[in-house]
Design a protein around this motif. Structure first.
Motif, PDB file in Angstrom:
ATOM      1  N   GLU A 269       5.531 -14.221  -9.590  1.00 38.92           N
ATOM      2  CA  GLU A 269       4.107 -14.327  -9.924  1.00 38.92           C
ATOM      3  C   GLU A 269       3.610 -15.763  -9.787  1.00 38.92           C
ATOM      4  O   GLU A 269       2.427 -15.986  -9.540  1.00 38.92           O
ATOM      5  CB  GLU A 269       3.850 -13.836 -11.346  1.00 38.92           C
ATOM      6  N   GLN A 270       4.502 -16.733  -9.978  1.00 39.65           N
ATOM      7  CA  GLN A 270       4.124 -18.144  -9.926  1.00 39.65           C
ATOM      8  C   GLN A 270       4.054 -18.683  -8.497  1.00 39.65           C
ATOM      9  O   GLN A 270       3.589 -19.800  -8.285  1.00 39.65           O
ATOM     10  CB  GLN A 270       5.126 -18.988 -10.730  1.00 39.65           C
ATOM     11  N   GLN A 271       4.504 -17.900  -7.528  1.00 43.13           N
ATOM     12  CA  GLN A 271       4.499 -18.352  -6.139  1.00 43.13           C
ATOM     13  C   GLN A 271       3.067 -18.368  -5.606  1.00 43.13           C
ATOM     14  O   GLN A 271       2.221 -17.598  -6.044  1.00 43.13           O
ATOM     15  CB  GLN A 271       5.358 -17.423  -5.272  1.00 43.13           C
ATOM     16  N   PRO A 272       2.810 -19.241  -4.649  1.00 39.36           N
ATOM     17  CA  PRO A 272       1.462 -19.286  -4.069  1.00 39.36           C
ATOM     18  C   PRO A 272       1.128 -17.942  -3.412  1.00 39.36           C
ATOM     19  O   PRO A 272       2.002 -17.283  -2.847  1.00 39.36           O
ATOM     20  CB  PRO A 272       1.547 -20.390  -3.016  1.00 39.36           C
ATOM     21  N   LYS A 273      -0.131 -17.556  -3.510  1.00 37.76           N
ATOM     22  CA  LYS A 273      -0.591 -16.316  -2.903  1.00 37.76           C
ATOM     23  C   LYS A 273      -0.552 -16.457  -1.380  1.00 37.76           C
ATOM     24  O   LYS A 273      -0.814 -17.536  -0.844  1.00 37.76           O
ATOM     25  CB  LYS A 273      -2.010 -15.968  -3.353  1.00 37.76           C
ATOM     26  N   VAL A 274      -0.231 -15.373  -0.722  1.00 32.64           N
ATOM     27  CA  VAL A 274      -0.190 -15.360   0.730  1.00 32.64           C
ATOM     28  C   VAL A 274      -1.287 -14.431   1.219  1.00 32.64           C
ATOM     29  O   VAL A 274      -1.436 -13.313   0.715  1.00 32.64           O
ATOM     30  CB  VAL A 274       1.191 -14.850   1.225  1.00 32.64           C
ATOM     31  N   THR A 275      -2.041 -14.884   2.175  1.00 32.91           N
ATOM     32  CA  THR A 275      -3.099 -14.025   2.700  1.00 32.91           C
ATOM     33  C   THR A 275      -2.518 -13.142   3.806  1.00 32.91           C
ATOM     34  O   THR A 275      -1.607 -13.550   4.530  1.00 32.91           O
ATOM     35  CB  THR A 275      -4.256 -14.867   3.278  1.00 32.91           C
ATOM     36  N   VAL A 276      -3.038 -11.944   3.889  1.00 36.07           N
ATOM     37  CA  VAL A 276      -2.635 -11.007   4.940  1.00 36.07           C
ATOM     38  C   VAL A 276      -3.892 -10.569   5.678  1.00 36.07           C
ATOM     39  O   VAL A 276      -5.017 -10.710   5.180  1.00 36.07           O
ATOM     40  CB  VAL A 276      -1.885  -9.786   4.357  1.00 36.07           C
ATOM     41  N   SER A 277      -3.704 -10.002   6.828  1.00 37.77           N
ATOM     42  CA  SER A 277      -4.855  -9.597   7.634  1.00 37.77           C
ATOM     43  C   SER A 277      -5.633  -8.481   6.939  1.00 37.77           C
ATOM     44  O   SER A 277      -5.092  -7.729   6.134  1.00 37.77           O
ATOM     45  CB  SER A 277      -4.391  -9.126   9.014  1.00 37.77           C
ATOM     46  N   GLU A 278      -6.904  -8.379   7.273  1.00 36.07           N
ATOM     47  CA  GLU A 278      -7.786  -7.364   6.682  1.00 36.07           C
ATOM     48  C   GLU A 278      -7.261  -5.956   6.953  1.00 36.07           C
ATOM     49  O   GLU A 278      -7.416  -5.061   6.146  1.00 36.07           O
ATOM     50  CB  GLU A 278      -9.199  -7.508   7.261  1.00 36.07           C
ATOM     51  N   SER A 279      -6.630  -5.764   8.077  1.00 37.73           N
ATOM     52  CA  SER A 279      -6.199  -4.416   8.476  1.00 37.73           C
ATOM     53  C   SER A 279      -4.861  -4.005   7.834  1.00 37.73           C
ATOM     54  O   SER A 279      -4.448  -2.856   7.964  1.00 37.73           O
ATOM     55  CB  SER A 279      -6.091  -4.335   9.995  1.00 37.73           C
ATOM     56  N   MET A 280      -4.196  -4.919   7.161  1.00 36.02           N
ATOM     57  CA  MET A 280      -2.878  -4.629   6.599  1.00 36.02           C
ATOM     58  C   MET A 280      -2.927  -3.472   5.597  1.00 36.02           C
ATOM     59  O   MET A 280      -2.120  -2.552   5.668  1.00 36.02           O
ATOM     60  CB  MET A 280      -2.288  -5.868   5.932  1.00 36.02           C
ATOM     61  N   PHE A 281      -3.884  -3.493   4.673  1.00 31.95           N
ATOM     62  CA  PHE A 281      -3.977  -2.437   3.657  1.00 31.95           C
ATOM     63  C   PHE A 281      -4.210  -1.084   4.325  1.00 31.95           C
ATOM     64  O   PHE A 281      -3.567  -0.090   3.990  1.00 31.95           O
ATOM     65  CB  PHE A 281      -5.095  -2.764   2.664  1.00 31.95           C
ATOM     66  N   ASP A 282      -5.132  -1.044   5.296  1.00 32.55           N
ATOM     67  CA  ASP A 282      -5.406   0.207   6.013  1.00 32.55           C
ATOM     68  C   ASP A 282      -4.177   0.682   6.775  1.00 32.55           C
ATOM     69  O   ASP A 282      -3.892   1.882   6.835  1.00 32.55           O
ATOM     70  CB  ASP A 282      -6.580   0.027   6.974  1.00 32.55           C
ATOM     71  N   SER A 283      -3.433  -0.245   7.324  1.00 32.85           N
ATOM     72  CA  SER A 283      -2.217   0.105   8.055  1.00 32.85           C
ATOM     73  C   SER A 283      -1.179   0.734   7.128  1.00 32.85           C
ATOM     74  O   SER A 283      -0.536   1.732   7.479  1.00 32.85           O
ATOM     75  CB  SER A 283      -1.645  -1.149   8.723  1.00 32.85           C
ATOM     76  N   ILE A 284      -1.035   0.172   5.945  1.00 31.60           N
ATOM     77  CA  ILE A 284      -0.076   0.714   4.974  1.00 31.60           C
ATOM     78  C   ILE A 284      -0.506   2.104   4.534  1.00 31.60           C
ATOM     79  O   ILE A 284       0.309   3.036   4.491  1.00 31.60           O
ATOM     80  CB  ILE A 284       0.069  -0.241   3.769  1.00 31.60           C
ATOM     81  N   LEU A 285      -1.787   2.284   4.225  1.00 34.30           N
ATOM     82  CA  LEU A 285      -2.278   3.605   3.821  1.00 34.30           C
ATOM     83  C   LEU A 285      -2.088   4.631   4.930  1.00 34.30           C
ATOM     84  O   LEU A 285      -1.724   5.783   4.672  1.00 34.30           O
ATOM     85  CB  LEU A 285      -3.758   3.522   3.427  1.00 34.30           C
ATOM     86  N   SER A 286      -2.300   4.222   6.151  1.00 34.05           N
ATOM     87  CA  SER A 286      -2.122   5.121   7.297  1.00 34.05           C
ATOM     88  C   SER A 286      -0.675   5.571   7.408  1.00 34.05           C
ATOM     89  O   SER A 286      -0.387   6.745   7.664  1.00 34.05           O
ATOM     90  CB  SER A 286      -2.574   4.412   8.575  1.00 34.05           C
ATOM     91  N   ARG A 287       0.250   4.649   7.216  1.00 40.35           N
ATOM     92  CA  ARG A 287       1.678   5.004   7.272  1.00 40.35           C
ATOM     93  C   ARG A 287       2.049   5.962   6.151  1.00 40.35           C
ATOM     94  O   ARG A 287       2.817   6.891   6.349  1.00 40.35           O
ATOM     95  CB  ARG A 287       2.542   3.746   7.212  1.00 40.35           C
ATOM     96  N   ILE A 288       1.491   5.735   4.953  1.00 40.07           N
ATOM     97  CA  ILE A 288       1.770   6.630   3.823  1.00 40.07           C
ATOM     98  C   ILE A 288       1.221   8.018   4.129  1.00 40.07           C
ATOM     99  O   ILE A 288       1.892   9.029   3.905  1.00 40.07           O
ATOM    100  CB  ILE A 288       1.160   6.065   2.517  1.00 40.07           C
ATOM    101  N   ASP A 289      -0.002   8.074   4.653  1.00 45.81           N
ATOM    102  CA  ASP A 289      -0.621   9.360   4.964  1.00 45.81           C
ATOM    103  C   ASP A 289       0.125  10.108   6.061  1.00 45.81           C
ATOM    104  O   ASP A 289       0.114  11.337   6.090  1.00 45.81           O
ATOM    105  CB  ASP A 289      -2.081   9.173   5.379  1.00 45.81           C
ATOM    106  N   SER A 290       0.788   9.389   6.963  1.00 39.79           N
ATOM    107  CA  SER A 290       1.487  10.046   8.075  1.00 39.79           C
ATOM    108  C   SER A 290       2.869  10.559   7.675  1.00 39.79           C
ATOM    109  O   SER A 290       3.476  11.332   8.409  1.00 39.79           O
ATOM    110  CB  SER A 290       1.611   9.101   9.262  1.00 39.79           C
ATOM    111  N   GLU A 291       3.360  10.157   6.521  1.00 44.43           N
ATOM    112  CA  GLU A 291       4.654  10.647   6.039  1.00 44.43           C
ATOM    113  C   GLU A 291       4.532  12.116   5.670  1.00 44.43           C
ATOM    114  O   GLU A 291       3.541  12.533   5.079  1.00 44.43           O
ATOM    115  CB  GLU A 291       5.113   9.853   4.804  1.00 44.43           C
ATOM    116  N   PRO A 292       5.544  12.918   6.000  1.00 42.70           N
ATOM    117  CA  PRO A 292       5.487  14.320   5.585  1.00 42.70           C
ATOM    118  C   PRO A 292       5.514  14.424   4.063  1.00 42.70           C
ATOM    119  O   PRO A 292       6.136  13.606   3.387  1.00 42.70           O
ATOM    120  CB  PRO A 292       6.746  14.940   6.198  1.00 42.70           C
ATOM    121  N   ALA A 293       4.816  15.434   3.558  1.00 40.88           N
ATOM    122  CA  ALA A 293       4.775  15.635   2.108  1.00 40.88           C
ATOM    123  C   ALA A 293       6.175  15.935   1.598  1.00 40.88           C
ATOM    124  O   ALA A 293       6.930  16.672   2.219  1.00 40.88           O
ATOM    125  CB  ALA A 293       3.821  16.767   1.763  1.00 40.88           C
TER     126      ALA A 293
END
Length: 157
Positions: A53-77
Motif C-alpha cells: 500500500e505504501q508503494q507509489p501508485k502506477v498508472t495504467v492505460s484507460e483500456s486496461m480495466f475494459d480489457s480485464i472485464l472483457s477477459r472475465i466475461d469471455s471465461e466460461p461460466a
C-alpha cells in the motif's frame, strides 16, 4: 505437538512467494499442522500488504480495466457449487492419489522412498518422500546440501 519450526527467513520467503515449489510445499505442509507458524505467516502477509500500500501508485492505460472485464466475461461460466468436499492436503493434490497407493521402493531397513522430482518440472531440487515403519529408524547418512524433513504422521522418536 510440533517441536521443530521453519526459520523466520523461510517463513518470510514463503509469505513473499519467493521459495521454490518443493520448499514452498514443505512450508505449506508444516503450516497445515502448526497454528503458531500460520499465525506468523499471517502477520508477515499483513506486513507485506501494508508495504504494498505504501508503494507509489502506477498508472495504467484507460483500456486496461475494459480489457480485464472483457477477459472475465469471455471465461466460461463455472459449475454450480458442489457439496463440501473433504479437505485434501497440498501433497495429495500434487500427487493426485493416496500416499499408500503410490509405488514406494524399499530402501534400507525400515525406510521406503518415493522420488517425486518429476512433479516439479524446471526445479533443480531433488524431491524424495521417505516412509519409515512405525518404531523404525532412519539409516545413518550424511547431509550434502540442504535437506528439509516434514513429518506428516507420527513423530520423531
Amino acid at each position: 505437538m510440533t517441536r521443530h519450526h521453519p526459520d523466520s527467513l523461510s517463513l518470510m520467503e514463503y509469505s513473499a512467494g519467493n521459495l521454490s515449489e518443493p520448499h514452498a510445499l514443505c512450508i505449506k505442509l508444516h503450516l497445515d499442522k502448526c497454528s503458531h507458524c500460520r499465525s506468523r505467516v499471517d502477520t508477515l502477509d499483513s506486513l507485506g500488504a501494508v508495504m504494498m500500500e505504501q508503494q507509489p501508485k502506477v498508472t495504467v492505460s484507460e483500456s486496461m480495466f475494459d480489457s480485464i472485464l472483457s477477459r472475465i466475461d469471455s471465461e466460461p461460466a463455472g459449475e454450480p457449487a458442489s457439496p463440501a468436499i473433504p479437505r485434501v492436503s497440498a501433497l495429495q493434490k500434487l500427487l493426485g492419489e493416496d500416499l499408500n497407493s503410490l509405488p514406494w521402493k524399499r530402501q534400507l531397513g525400515d525406510v521406503s522412498v518415493l522420488d517425486i522430482t518429476d512433479r516439479f518440472p524446471g526445479q533443480k531440487e531433488q524431491v524424495v518422500l521417505q516412509k519409515l515403519a512405525a518404531g523404525g529408524k532412519a539409516p545413518a547418512h550424511t547431509h550434502r546440501g540442504e535437506e528439509t524433513t516434514i513429518v506428516l504422521q507420527g513423530a520423531f522418536a
